[in-house]
Write a protein that holds these residues in place. Sequence first.
Motif, PDB file in Angstrom:
ATOM      1  N   VAL A   1      -3.379 -16.210  -8.512  1.00  0.00           N
ATOM      2  CA  VAL A   1      -2.370 -16.169  -7.614  1.00  0.00           C
ATOM      3  C   VAL A   1      -1.027 -15.625  -8.245  1.00  0.00           C
ATOM      4  CG1 VAL A   1      -1.352 -18.337  -7.576  1.00  0.00           C
ATOM      5  CG2 VAL A   1      -1.457 -16.898  -5.540  1.00  0.00           C
ATOM      6  N   ASP A   2      -0.961 -16.072  -9.542  1.00  0.00           N
ATOM      7  CA  ASP A   2       0.318 -15.452 -10.206  1.00  0.00           C
ATOM      8  C   ASP A   2       0.158 -14.355 -10.551  1.00  0.00           C
ATOM      9  OD1 ASP A   2       1.435 -18.188 -10.150  1.00  0.00           O
ATOM     10  OD2 ASP A   2       0.759 -18.585 -12.164  1.00  0.00           O
ATOM     11  N   GLN A   3      -0.890 -13.488 -10.868  1.00  0.00           N
ATOM     12  CA  GLN A   3      -1.216 -12.180 -11.121  1.00  0.00           C
ATOM     13  C   GLN A   3      -1.054 -11.366  -9.713  1.00  0.00           C
ATOM     14  OE1 GLN A   3      -5.133 -12.684 -13.131  1.00  0.00           O
ATOM     15  NE2 GLN A   3      -4.437 -11.367 -14.626  1.00  0.00           N
ATOM     16  N   LEU A   4      -1.388 -12.067  -8.574  1.00  0.00           N
ATOM     17  CA  LEU A   4      -1.100 -11.211  -7.330  1.00  0.00           C
ATOM     18  C   LEU A   4       0.232 -11.187  -7.060  1.00  0.00           C
ATOM     19  CD1 LEU A   4      -2.688  -9.963  -4.726  1.00  0.00           C
ATOM     20  CD2 LEU A   4      -2.826 -12.164  -4.049  1.00  0.00           C
ATOM     21  N   VAL A   5       0.922 -12.156  -7.213  1.00  0.00           N
ATOM     22  CA  VAL A   5       2.322 -12.377  -7.142  1.00  0.00           C
ATOM     23  C   VAL A   5       2.960 -11.121  -7.857  1.00  0.00           C
ATOM     24  CG1 VAL A   5       4.449 -13.573  -7.170  1.00  0.00           C
ATOM     25  CG2 VAL A   5       2.479 -14.630  -5.933  1.00  0.00           C
ATOM     26  N   GLU A   6       2.628 -11.020  -9.154  1.00  0.00           N
ATOM     27  CA  GLU A   6       3.208 -10.105  -9.972  1.00  0.00           C
ATOM     28  C   GLU A   6       2.930  -8.678  -9.505  1.00  0.00           C
ATOM     29  OE1 GLU A   6       2.225  -8.887 -14.528  1.00  0.00           O
ATOM     30  OE2 GLU A   6       2.561 -10.936 -14.181  1.00  0.00           O
ATOM     31  N   ARG A   7       1.723  -8.398  -9.047  1.00  0.00           N
ATOM     32  CA  ARG A   7       1.518  -7.067  -8.782  1.00  0.00           C
ATOM     33  C   ARG A   7       2.173  -6.724  -7.363  1.00  0.00           C
ATOM     34  NH1 ARG A   7      -4.781  -5.178  -8.311  1.00  0.00           N
ATOM     35  NH2 ARG A   7      -4.355  -5.718 -10.501  1.00  0.00           N
ATOM     36  N   PHE A   8       2.523  -7.712  -6.608  1.00  0.00           N
ATOM     37  CA  PHE A   8       3.494  -7.373  -5.382  1.00  0.00           C
ATOM     38  C   PHE A   8       5.185  -7.067  -6.002  1.00  0.00           C
ATOM     39  CE2 PHE A   8       0.013  -8.451  -2.811  1.00  0.00           C
ATOM     40  CZ  PHE A   8       0.482  -8.110  -1.439  1.00  0.00           C
ATOM     41  N   SER A   9       5.381  -8.001  -6.912  1.00  0.00           N
ATOM     42  CA  SER A   9       6.618  -8.143  -7.398  1.00  0.00           C
ATOM     43  C   SER A   9       7.081  -6.602  -8.106  1.00  0.00           C
ATOM     44  CB  SER A   9       6.865  -9.310  -8.125  1.00  0.00           C
ATOM     45  OG  SER A   9       8.191  -8.804  -8.683  1.00  0.00           O
ATOM     46  N   ASP A  10       6.105  -6.463  -8.983  1.00  0.00           N
ATOM     47  CA  ASP A  10       6.104  -5.092  -9.903  1.00  0.00           C
ATOM     48  C   ASP A  10       6.022  -3.824  -9.162  1.00  0.00           C
ATOM     49  OD1 ASP A  10       6.948  -7.036 -11.822  1.00  0.00           O
ATOM     50  OD2 ASP A  10       5.174  -6.728 -12.776  1.00  0.00           O
ATOM     51  N   HIS A  11       5.058  -3.724  -8.120  1.00  0.00           N
ATOM     52  CA  HIS A  11       4.539  -2.437  -7.483  1.00  0.00           C
ATOM     53  C   HIS A  11       4.440  -2.325  -6.286  1.00  0.00           C
ATOM     54  CE1 HIS A  11       3.283  -1.526 -11.808  1.00  0.00           C
ATOM     55  NE2 HIS A  11       2.722  -2.788 -11.780  1.00  0.00           N
TER      56      HIS A  11
ATOM     57  N   SER B   1      -3.352   3.841  -6.409  1.00  0.00           N
ATOM     58  CA  SER B   1      -4.542   4.195  -6.577  1.00  0.00           C
ATOM     59  C   SER B   1      -4.886   3.951  -8.287  1.00  0.00           C
ATOM     60  CB  SER B   1      -5.045   5.749  -6.595  1.00  0.00           C
ATOM     61  OG  SER B   1      -4.979   5.660  -5.066  1.00  0.00           O
ATOM     62  N   GLU B   2      -3.943   4.639  -9.133  1.00  0.00           N
ATOM     63  CA  GLU B   2      -3.855   4.557 -10.522  1.00  0.00           C
ATOM     64  C   GLU B   2      -3.955   2.798 -11.023  1.00  0.00           C
ATOM     65  OE1 GLU B   2      -1.222   5.602 -14.313  1.00  0.00           O
ATOM     66  OE2 GLU B   2      -1.495   7.017 -12.640  1.00  0.00           O
ATOM     67  N   LEU B   3      -3.019   1.975 -10.308  1.00  0.00           N
ATOM     68  CA  LEU B   3      -2.980   0.688 -10.744  1.00  0.00           C
ATOM     69  C   LEU B   3      -4.347  -0.131 -10.375  1.00  0.00           C
ATOM     70  CD1 LEU B   3      -1.039  -1.712 -11.521  1.00  0.00           C
ATOM     71  CD2 LEU B   3      -0.493  -1.889  -9.014  1.00  0.00           C
ATOM     72  N   GLN B   4      -4.795   0.210  -9.032  1.00  0.00           N
ATOM     73  CA  GLN B   4      -6.103  -0.249  -8.772  1.00  0.00           C
ATOM     74  C   GLN B   4      -7.375   0.013  -9.619  1.00  0.00           C
ATOM     75  OE1 GLN B   4      -4.602  -2.441  -6.827  1.00  0.00           O
ATOM     76  NE2 GLN B   4      -6.300  -2.512  -5.368  1.00  0.00           N
ATOM     77  N   ALA B   5      -7.229   1.180 -10.169  1.00  0.00           N
ATOM     78  CA  ALA B   5      -8.313   1.570 -10.945  1.00  0.00           C
ATOM     79  C   ALA B   5      -8.199   0.944 -12.312  1.00  0.00           C
ATOM     80  CB  ALA B   5      -8.579   3.247 -11.298  1.00  0.00           C
ATOM     81  N   LYS B   6      -7.139   0.827 -12.972  1.00  0.00           N
ATOM     82  CA  LYS B   6      -6.899   0.175 -14.246  1.00  0.00           C
ATOM     83  C   LYS B   6      -6.897  -1.345 -14.343  1.00  0.00           C
ATOM     84  CE  LYS B   6      -3.664   3.610 -15.922  1.00  0.00           C
ATOM     85  NZ  LYS B   6      -2.376   3.875 -16.573  1.00  0.00           N
ATOM     86  N   GLY B   7      -6.505  -1.672 -13.020  1.00  0.00           N
ATOM     87  CA  GLY B   7      -6.302  -3.526 -13.144  1.00  0.00           C
ATOM     88  C   GLY B   7      -7.574  -4.247 -12.492  1.00  0.00           C
ATOM     89  N   GLU B   8      -7.829  -5.484 -13.044  1.00  0.00           N
ATOM     90  CA  GLU B   8      -9.025  -6.066 -12.892  1.00  0.00           C
ATOM     91  C   GLU B   8      -8.747  -6.764 -11.080  1.00  0.00           C
ATOM     92  OE1 GLU B   8      -9.004 -10.483 -14.070  1.00  0.00           O
ATOM     93  OE2 GLU B   8      -7.262  -9.702 -15.209  1.00  0.00           O
ATOM     94  N   ARG B   9     -10.016  -7.102 -10.649  1.00  0.00           N
ATOM     95  CA  ARG B   9      -9.841  -7.535  -9.057  1.00  0.00           C
ATOM     96  C   ARG B   9      -9.195  -8.682  -9.030  1.00  0.00           C
ATOM     97  NH1 ARG B   9     -14.061  -9.880  -5.615  1.00  0.00           N
ATOM     98  NH2 ARG B   9     -13.628  -9.484  -3.683  1.00  0.00           N
ATOM     99  N   ILE B  10      -8.126  -9.102  -8.496  1.00  0.00           N
ATOM    100  CA  ILE B  10      -7.267 -10.224  -8.205  1.00  0.00           C
ATOM    101  C   ILE B  10      -7.259 -10.738  -6.785  1.00  0.00           C
ATOM    102  CG2 ILE B  10      -6.227  -9.947 -10.469  1.00  0.00           C
ATOM    103  CD1 ILE B  10      -3.718  -9.039  -8.682  1.00  0.00           C
ATOM    104  N   THR B  11      -7.861  -9.977  -5.811  1.00  0.00           N
ATOM    105  CA  THR B  11      -7.767 -10.255  -4.537  1.00  0.00           C
ATOM    106  C   THR B  11      -9.198 -10.518  -4.085  1.00  0.00           C
ATOM    107  OG1 THR B  11      -5.585  -8.838  -4.151  1.00  0.00           O
ATOM    108  CG2 THR B  11      -7.065  -9.604  -2.088  1.00  0.00           C
ATOM    109  N   ALA B  12      -9.222 -11.855  -3.329  1.00  0.00           N
ATOM    110  CA  ALA B  12     -10.633 -12.036  -2.993  1.00  0.00           C
ATOM    111  C   ALA B  12     -10.964 -11.858  -1.428  1.00  0.00           C
ATOM    112  CB  ALA B  12     -10.877 -13.637  -2.990  1.00  0.00           C
TER     113      ALA B  12
END
Length: 112
Positions: free
Chosen positions: A20-30, A85-96
């Motif tokens: 969840v911390d990574q998910l929050v960070e993805r929202f905050s940063d992007h 799209s680029e962020l999703q391609a690079k990042g690991e899956r963090i949303t269930a």
Amino acid sequence: MTPTRRVFELRTYVAVAGKVDQLVERFSDHAVALFEKHGMASVGYWVASDDQGNPTDSLIYIVAHESRESAQKSWEAFWADPEWSELQAKGERITASATSVFLDPTSFSPVR
């Protein structure tokens, strides 16, 4: 119910366990900046907590749209945005999982 100028969307994202911390960070940063770029107004973001006040794996937020039609167009533009799209391609899956509910404010709602 009288027509309103905006429609609200309540979205709940459940993070992969422990992320969840990574998910929050993805929202905050992007994501939040991209929402604004594509016409979505942020109302609020929350991490749900359990009965003891401990954070859960759920990120809950509300965005406002001019209409349901504009919501659809905004989401289509968001998902097609090269930055996302680029962020999703690079990042690991963090949303269930993710759910969405549209909310129409009542005539007495302070948020319209």
